[in-house]
Design an enzyme around this catalytic site. Sequence first.
Site, short mmCIF file in Angstrom:
data_model
loop_
_atom_site.label_atom_id
_atom_site.label_comp_id
_atom_site.label_asym_id
_atom_site.label_seq_id
_atom_site.Cartn_x
_atom_site.Cartn_y
_atom_site.Cartn_z
N LYS A 12 0.77 -1.25 -0.11
CA LYS A 12 0.11 0.07 -0.17
C LYS A 12 0.94 1.11 -0.02
O LYS A 12 2.00 1.30 0.55
CB LYS A 12 -1.05 -0.12 1.27
CG LYS A 12 -2.20 0.97 1.38
CD LYS A 12 -2.66 0.69 2.50
CE LYS A 12 -3.87 1.89 2.64
NZ LYS A 12 -4.95 1.60 3.89
N SER B 240 -9.64 1.56 2.92
CA SER B 240 -8.51 2.35 2.25
C SER B 240 -7.66 1.74 1.36
O SER B 240 -6.96 2.11 0.64
CB SER B 240 -8.03 3.37 3.03
OG SER B 240 -6.93 2.95 3.90
N THR C 80 -6.94 1.11 10.21
CA THR C 80 -7.38 1.64 11.04
C THR C 80 -8.92 1.20 11.69
O THR C 80 -8.99 1.08 12.89
CB THR C 80 -7.39 3.20 11.02
OG1 THR C 80 -6.13 3.47 10.53
CG2 THR C 80 -7.79 3.97 12.33
N SER C 81 -9.84 1.04 10.67
CA SER C 81 -11.19 0.37 10.82
C SER C 81 -11.91 0.15 9.62
O SER C 81 -12.32 0.91 9.01
CB SER C 81 -12.05 1.58 11.76
OG SER C 81 -13.33 0.80 11.93
N GLY C 82 -11.76 -1.20 9.36
CA GLY C 82 -12.10 -1.58 8.03
C GLY C 82 -11.30 -1.57 6.75
O GLY C 82 -11.80 -2.14 5.67
N SER C 83 -10.07 -1.01 6.80
CA SER C 83 -9.39 -0.60 5.81
C SER C 83 -8.61 -1.84 4.74
O SER C 83 -8.00 -1.98 3.76
CB SER C 83 -8.32 0.30 5.79
OG SER C 83 -9.04 1.76 5.84
#
Length: 558
Positions: free
Chosen positions: A113, A194, A215-218
């Site tokens: 990433k 993301s 961080t939350s869901g990425s």
Amino acid sequence: MDSRSQVLGLLYLFLVHLVSSQYLYPNQTVGGSPFPLLIDVTTEELETGLEKGIFTSVDLVNAYTARIQEVNSTLNVVTEINPDALSIAAELDAERANGTTRGSLHGMPILIKGNIGTADKMSTTAGSFALLGATLPQDSGIAAKLRAAGVIILGKTNLSQWANFRSNNSTNGWSAYGGQTFGAYFPEQDPSGSSSGSGVASAIGLALATLGSETSGSILSPSEVSDLVGIKPTVGLTSRALVIPISQRQDTVGPMARTVRDAAYLLQAIAGKDANDNYTLAQPFDSPPDYVAACDYSSLRGKRIGIPRNLLTPDPDPPVSAAFEGAIQTIRRAGATIVDNVNITSYALDQYLNGNASLIVLEADFVSDLPENYLSKLTSNPQNVHNLQDVSNFTHSFPPEDYPDRDTGVWDEALASGFNNSSPQFWAYYQNNLEVAGPEGILGLLANYSLDALILPTGYSPGLPALVGTPVVTVPLGFYPANTTVVRNRRKTLIEVGPNIPFGLSFIGQAWSEASLIGYAYAFEQRTMVRNKVQPYLVPNIELAEVVSTRKMVKSRF
């Protein structure tokens, strides 16, 4: 990618197509089959082929690079290819020829990433021109571990800009530097975020596997919609040193791969302590567990698996709900005890659905962590950005950043709050998060019901584990039917729901329980093999056999 690289890439594609029909070598096999298709190939198949000398790491780099160049103008997945990838591959081939390998991933190309720092000729931008040309004193902890394992960092993938932590009105997979990434299962598909480019790249075989950050869901969300296995590790299992941060309390880096076993190999390579990230020093083991060995078909036998039904708010779409109920039966038949309706408290549910503490914690961490843990470490900083206010000012004044059409609402709110993660008022919000997700949330369920894991459709799984930094593994669960009505995003530029778009199942556990979760995910995967049921609508044509054929033809003529 520059124009010279594009020209060379097109020339290479031409040569490959020219000779592919005449110079194939079907007698050379991996695991009893001709050269494996790169959309399906596994770590072990590549390892076997490299060991037997059927192909080289240089061949792999050439094949994956050609595949990227074939589809990148349509899907916009990779922002840059490592200009040193071929020379690194040649060095690793030479090591192998001399009898030295660094592990199972020796000489295998991986994409990472675009927020994971590398001290090489590639940029680390988080999708923003504010960081283009900035340099680092050394590799991130993750990149260093990859190189030590013999991995070829082939390039960097596009992402939702600043890991989806800039705008209230942008789109998944868009960044100023990388443009708009699209998913591969339906034209104009929302790739989620993301780690958008990482998800699409792994799904269609632009590398063996990829790395994302969450961080939350990425990791979980883009893995889900690209029909992948995604591992969101415990915060502190993998280093975040010189990864562009949002929150030290929630950020983590993990693999996105086509199989559980491949994801386990990659997690094995990146897990472990790093003196430059003190969260990793809290690991309860000297060396991480053997995650590959955890891939056991019988892993679910005798386990207690809970279902927190009150987290399924709003109700899942009918195809997701039906597939989830089917998954419950599969897990039961695999020998697990299903403990249904183990629900979080009403207070925790209200705070989770309606509270604002989770966003306040992220904003305060970002205000502190961006300058302290990243910008202050840069050895060159062409845009002279030293804190969030500087980055915001640049974004407002540099037209390619697409402001104000894409706002900076998240940053505006963070800066307006007037505090950061060292301010006295911060602690109460953080403690609220720990309570909501901990004793009154998922950790309470795991402890009070003596559960080994929880399961949820992946769309419902990221939020609470994010607040307490605990692990989640998502595996393919199903696909929307061919007659599904298309649903677009709010900007009407991407398709969020549509025919053949995948969805996933998540296994959620206690901190440091990755080995167990990998085992459960593997046991489910092997019983269902969902990934094989639908193919992406767009798949590169270039294959490894053609690349090897081209090389052998050129060698024979010169």
